[in-house]
Design an enzyme around this catalytic site. Structure first.
Site: not given
Ligand code: NDP
Length: 273
Positions: A167, A181
């Site tokens: 990501s 995250y």
């Protein structure tokens, strides 16, 4: 991108009978978290490009069945295997089931992931952080390890790849939303670089794709804030949210022979973010 990349390469010593059998063999891709979102888009594009497809999922059986139907409509053999990537024994079984149904797996897309409910780190429950690390980091490691053990080693077996879904959060840090995250995706970036070097002698290419904000369920499930995606849109240079299919295009490129000299790379698909 060459659809023929999905067919195994043939040795010049292959006999006529074996040649015919191999010529019709499609390569198999295993996609974790293939029941929804980006994984589902990768599965459907892979089916269209000539791969047989094994998807894994944790809970949403009906969603998985819909993806299977779309893959089969595109002419692929497809199977869905249920299991939790955070559990090492499940990952071993998922590979066993995929291989039993479709034959040897040549490509693995390490995609299953969650964010957990968003918030500042100081106020975040241990369970939220633990679940994210268990799935995104340990789960990805179990999947990568199993792939390293099982992907074919012979040059005659055609392309062999692992594509990790990271990501842009890994570099942006996701402050006030989910830094745990972002940290889990930083681990994916290190995993990609290390595995690429470790597996290069075996002819296995390992790359990552780093999506930016992409239209999937992950956002509303993490924030219960339906307006979040729209609020963040102005921060995306290309001015729009990405489609899962746009991430899938990058994944299929990295799996293909068009990317034969690419390993250890990380392609952002983020609209410039
Ligand atoms: P979705 O929530 O839409 O889909 C997640 C998929 O992962 C589902 O198939 C789900 O299965 C599966 N899954 C979740 N937890 C587990 C588990 N423990 N074991 C097995 N499967 C599991 O997510 P996205 O498609 O948005 O995300 C896919 C990947 O892309 C993730 O790694 C995410 O971090 C990354 N990403 C996404 C971005 C985005 O904006 N969407 C941006 C950057 C990265 P089930 O259907 O059974 O729940």
């Amino acid at each position: 991108m060459t659809p023929s990349g999905a067919l195994v390469k043939l040795s010049r010593f292959t006999s006529g009978k074996a040649f015919n059998a191999m010529q019709s063999r499609r390569q198999v891709v295993l996609i974790t978290g293939g029941s929804r979102g980006i994984g589902a888009a990768v599965a459907q594009l892979a089916a269209k490009r000539g791969y047989d497809v094994a998807i894994t999922y944790r809970a949403e059986h009906e969603a998985a069945e819909e993806v299977l139907a779309a893959c089969r409509d595109a002419g692929a053999k497809a199977v869905a295997c249920r299991g939790d990537v955070a559990i090492e024994a499940d990952v071993v079984r998922l590979f066993d089931e995929a291989e039993a149904a479709l034959g040897p797996v040549s490509h693995v897309v390490n995609n299953a992931g969650i964010t957990g409910k968003s918030g500042k780190l100081a106020q975040t429950a241990v369970e939220t952080i633990q679940a994210c690390i268990d799935i995104n980091v340990l789960g990805a490691l179990w999947v990568a390890r199993e792939a390293a053990r099982r992907l074919p080693k012979s040059p005659d077996d055609g392309a062999k790849t692992i594509v990790n879904i990271s990501s842009v959060a890994a570099s942006l840090g996701s402050p006030n939303e989910y830094v745990w995250y972002a940290a889990s995706k930083g681990a994916i970036d290190s995993l990609t670089v290390g595995m690429a070097k470790e597996l290069a002698p075996e002819g296995i290419r390992v790359n990552a794709v780093s999506p930016g904000m992409t239209k999937t369920d992950i956002h509303e499930r993490s924030t219960q804030d339906a307006g979040r995606v729209e609020r963040l849109r102005p921060h995306i240079p290309l001015g729009r949210i990405g489609e899962p299919g746009e991430v899938a295009e990058a994944v299929l490129f990295l799996m293909s022979d068009a990317a034969a000299y690419i390993t250890g790379a990380n392609i952002p698909v983020s609209g410039g973010r």
